[in-house]
Structures are given as C-alpha cells and as structure tokens.
Design a protein around this motif. Structure first.
Motif, PDB file in Angstrom:
ATOM      1  N   LYS A   6       0.836  -1.201   0.000  1.00 56.87           N
ATOM      2  CA  LYS A   6       0.000   0.000   0.000  1.00 56.87           C
ATOM      3  C   LYS A   6       0.864   1.241   0.000  1.00 56.87           C
ATOM      4  N   CYS A   7       0.418   2.231  -0.752  1.00 55.10           N
ATOM      5  CA  CYS A   7       1.083   3.527  -0.747  1.00 55.10           C
ATOM      6  C   CYS A   7       1.046   4.054   0.679  1.00 55.10           C
ATOM      7  N   ASN A   8       2.204   4.510   1.204  1.00 55.74           N
ATOM      8  CA  ASN A   8       2.177   4.978   2.588  1.00 55.74           C
ATOM      9  C   ASN A   8       1.620   6.396   2.736  1.00 55.74           C
ATOM     10  N   HIS A   9       1.228   7.009   1.619  1.00 55.07           N
ATOM     11  CA  HIS A   9       0.588   8.327   1.702  1.00 55.07           C
ATOM     12  C   HIS A   9      -0.931   8.186   1.608  1.00 55.07           C
ATOM     13  N   CYS A  10      -1.395   7.530   0.533  1.00 53.16           N
ATOM     14  CA  CYS A  10      -2.839   7.498   0.292  1.00 53.16           C
ATOM     15  C   CYS A  10      -3.440   6.104   0.481  1.00 53.16           C
ATOM     16  N   HIS A  11      -2.610   5.104   0.803  1.00 51.73           N
ATOM     17  CA  HIS A  11      -3.065   3.745   1.061  1.00 51.73           C
ATOM     18  C   HIS A  11      -3.703   3.044  -0.128  1.00 51.73           C
ATOM     19  N   GLU A  26       6.657   7.124  -8.366  1.00 52.39           N
ATOM     20  CA  GLU A  26       5.594   8.048  -8.040  1.00 52.39           C
ATOM     21  C   GLU A  26       4.327   7.222  -7.895  1.00 52.39           C
ATOM     22  N   CYS A  27       3.626   7.415  -6.803  1.00 54.35           N
ATOM     23  CA  CYS A  27       2.370   6.689  -6.629  1.00 54.35           C
ATOM     24  C   CYS A  27       1.417   7.103  -7.739  1.00 54.35           C
ATOM     25  N   PRO A  28       0.844   6.140  -8.469  1.00 44.07           N
ATOM     26  CA  PRO A  28      -0.054   6.495  -9.563  1.00 44.07           C
ATOM     27  C   PRO A  28      -1.361   7.127  -9.078  1.00 44.07           C
ATOM     28  N   ALA A  29      -1.687   6.918  -7.811  1.00 39.98           N
ATOM     29  CA  ALA A  29      -2.939   7.483  -7.300  1.00 39.98           C
ATOM     30  C   ALA A  29      -2.759   8.903  -6.757  1.00 39.98           C
ATOM     31  N   CYS A  30      -1.703   9.121  -5.962  1.00 40.08           N
ATOM     32  CA  CYS A  30      -1.561  10.437  -5.333  1.00 40.08           C
ATOM     33  C   CYS A  30      -0.341  11.201  -5.840  1.00 40.08           C
ATOM     34  N   ASN A  31       0.434  10.580  -6.741  1.00 39.51           N
ATOM     35  CA  ASN A  31       1.594  11.236  -7.352  1.00 39.51           C
ATOM     36  C   ASN A  31       2.718  11.580  -6.391  1.00 39.51           C
TER      37      ASN A  31
HETATM   38 ZN   LIG Z   1      -0.408   7.267  -3.004  1.00 36.93          ZN
END
Ligand SMILES: [Zn+2]
Length: 159
Positions: A6-11, A26-31
């Motif tokens: 899981k992305c540790n910023h936006c999960h 770069e997280c594809p969801a929250c960049n």
């Molecule tokens: Zn993210």
C-alpha cells in the motif's frame, strides 16, 4: 512474480513485480514519491534466474552500460487520469504496476525487449495505460560474477 503493497501516503493498494522492490516510484494514485518495500523473505519465491543462462555457452556476455538517473525517473508517457466514464465501466480494475527487465526478454543473441513491451501494451489497451517510465537495475551475471546494470520499463496501468 508480483506482490502487493500500500502507498504509505494514500493507502492505494498497488501490485508490483518483485523486480521493482526497493526502488522508488511516483504513486499512480496520489503522485507522491513512494519507496516500494522489499517483501519478507518468506514471501519471495524467485525463480533461479540465470541458472540456465550460466550454462549456456552462447550466452551474450556483453556488459551493458545505461545512464543511471539520480532521483525519480521521468515518465516517458503521461496521460490524464482515466475519465469517470472509463472508471465506471470497469469498477473491478485496480491500479497495477508492471515492470519489464530487458534481461528477461533476451533469448540467445537476441533482444526481444521491444516485442515483449509492445505486446504487453497492446494487451492492456491504450486507455488503461497510465504511465510508462524507464528504470535501471543491476543483476549478477553468474558466468562472470560481475554486476551488470541494465534497463527496463515500468508500466502503471489499470487492469
Ligand atoms: Zn499514493
């Protein structure tokens, strides 16, 4: 082999090939920049990569030199996030990451990287490709014992 984290910023749950463990993207969801974790040793079932190749006398022994970028790699292709229409049509599609290492596409004396990458993008479909980024990795050549730096791509897509 893929594993999820899981992305540790936006999960956002992300699926990624083991080859990308330990790199940052770069997280594809929250960049935001995320470090892809290295999974527990017990979770890894890596094929004995290169075991057969080392015994192959025709094995290509070139050493590849590719530029290594400091910091996050620039995406080669950046697309707008899928429209709501597309998202609504495929509620089951998750954001996924696929990595392709050039070494995995090589047969004896032939580099099939472009063919393999093209076939994958074709299969995913243009509307589901979010980004394609270059990546570099090192692997140990079992024949010579040296570390080789090579290139590949990381594709972020919905699927
Ligand atoms: Zn993210």
């Amino acid at each position: 082999m893929d594993f999820t984290f899981k992305c540790n910023h936006c999960h956002q749950e992300l699926e990624v090939d083991i080859a990308a463990a330990g790199t940052s993207v770069e997280c594809p969801a929250c960049n935001r920049k995320i470090n892809i974790p290295v999974p527990e040793a017990s979770q890894i079932h890596v094929a004995p990569h290169g075991a057969n190749a080392a015994n192959d006398p025709n094995r290509e022994e070139k050493h590849f030199v590719v530029p290594i970028h400091e910091g996050p790699a620039e995406a080669l292709i950046k697309k707008a996030a899928p429209t709501l229409e597309v998202a609504a049509k495929d509620p089951d599609k998750k954001i996924r990451v696929w990595t392709l290492r050039r070494v995995d596409t090589m047969s004896v004396n032939k580099d099939n990287f472009d063919e393999v990458a093209s076939a994958f993008l074709q299969k995913v479909g243009q509307e589901y490709v979010i980004s394609v980024s270059p990546l570099t990795y090192t692997y140990r050549d079992l024949a010579t014992g040296t570390w080789i730096t090579d290139y590949g791509i990381m594709v972020v897509f919905r699927g």
